[in-house]
Design a protein around this motif. Sequence first.
Motif, PDB file in Angstrom:
ATOM      1  N   TYR A  35     -51.051 -18.815   8.142  1.00  0.00           N
ATOM      2  CA  TYR A  35     -50.575 -18.181   7.023  1.00  0.00           C
ATOM      3  C   TYR A  35     -51.601 -18.139   6.073  1.00  0.00           C
ATOM      4  O   TYR A  35     -52.522 -18.801   5.702  1.00  0.00           O
ATOM      5  N   ASP A  36     -51.758 -17.169   5.454  1.00  0.00           N
ATOM      6  CA  ASP A  36     -52.822 -16.664   4.304  1.00  0.00           C
ATOM      7  C   ASP A  36     -51.888 -16.423   3.084  1.00  0.00           C
ATOM      8  O   ASP A  36     -51.239 -15.527   2.854  1.00  0.00           O
ATOM      9  N   ALA A  39     -52.240 -13.143   1.394  1.00  0.00           N
ATOM     10  CA  ALA A  39     -51.483 -11.682   2.053  1.00  0.00           C
ATOM     11  C   ALA A  39     -50.038 -11.781   1.497  1.00  0.00           C
ATOM     12  O   ALA A  39     -49.576 -10.782   1.591  1.00  0.00           O
ATOM     13  N   PHE A  40     -49.606 -13.067   0.955  1.00  0.00           N
ATOM     14  CA  PHE A  40     -48.322 -13.168   0.454  1.00  0.00           C
ATOM     15  C   PHE A  40     -47.877 -11.971  -0.775  1.00  0.00           C
ATOM     16  O   PHE A  40     -47.101 -11.469  -0.835  1.00  0.00           O
ATOM     17  N   GLU A  41     -49.158 -11.797  -1.677  1.00  0.00           N
ATOM     18  CA  GLU A  41     -48.950 -10.836  -2.679  1.00  0.00           C
ATOM     19  C   GLU A  41     -49.269  -9.614  -2.420  1.00  0.00           C
ATOM     20  O   GLU A  41     -48.613  -8.689  -2.816  1.00  0.00           O
ATOM     21  N   ARG A  42     -49.873  -9.059  -1.193  1.00  0.00           N
ATOM     22  CA  ARG A  42     -50.069  -7.939  -0.659  1.00  0.00           C
ATOM     23  C   ARG A  42     -48.948  -7.687   0.098  1.00  0.00           C
ATOM     24  O   ARG A  42     -48.448  -6.364   0.023  1.00  0.00           O
ATOM     25  N   GLU A  43     -48.666  -8.458   0.880  1.00  0.00           N
ATOM     26  CA  GLU A  43     -47.443  -7.863   2.082  1.00  0.00           C
ATOM     27  C   GLU A  43     -45.893  -8.534   1.576  1.00  0.00           C
ATOM     28  O   GLU A  43     -45.277  -7.935   2.226  1.00  0.00           O
ATOM     29  N   GLY A  44     -45.889  -9.377   0.451  1.00  0.00           N
ATOM     30  CA  GLY A  44     -44.584  -9.689   0.333  1.00  0.00           C
ATOM     31  C   GLY A  44     -44.281 -11.290   1.176  1.00  0.00           C
ATOM     32  O   GLY A  44     -44.994 -11.458   2.203  1.00  0.00           O
ATOM     33  N   LYS A  46     -41.948 -13.185   3.441  1.00  0.00           N
ATOM     34  CA  LYS A  46     -40.734 -13.350   4.318  1.00  0.00           C
ATOM     35  C   LYS A  46     -39.964 -14.709   4.486  1.00  0.00           C
ATOM     36  O   LYS A  46     -40.513 -15.552   3.860  1.00  0.00           O
ATOM     37  N   ASP A  49     -41.942 -17.194   5.565  1.00  0.00           N
ATOM     38  CA  ASP A  49     -43.172 -17.847   5.146  1.00  0.00           C
ATOM     39  C   ASP A  49     -42.528 -18.816   4.210  1.00  0.00           C
ATOM     40  O   ASP A  49     -43.346 -19.957   3.927  1.00  0.00           O
TER      41      ASP A  49
END
Length: 108
Positions: A35-36, A39-44, A46, A49
Amino acid sequence: MMATKQRGYVPVKLDKQRKFKFGMNAFCALEEKGYDLTAFEREGVKFKDIRALVWAGLLHEFKDDPEWTEEAAGDLIDQADNLQDVFKAVSDAIAVALGVNKEGEPGK
């Protein structure tokens, strides 16, 4: 939800009252699982997550429990009265750990 900033805990009602805490071990455990957070900010974010974040945020409560898995975290989430409260508590706990205020700026 009120965080106990001094200790970095954010309360959440799941199967019972629990406290999320995102310290170095929780962040490393997430990275070890691939997990990154950036990346949550860029990709949303789920649902898987959120489940992983709940798992990591409660590692301090289950550190000696070999059965504490992401699936077990999902079962706890299912016991919550309101999923939105769980999502907010996770977000608040991460913000407390990173020292970020509600506007996304570094806290004092």
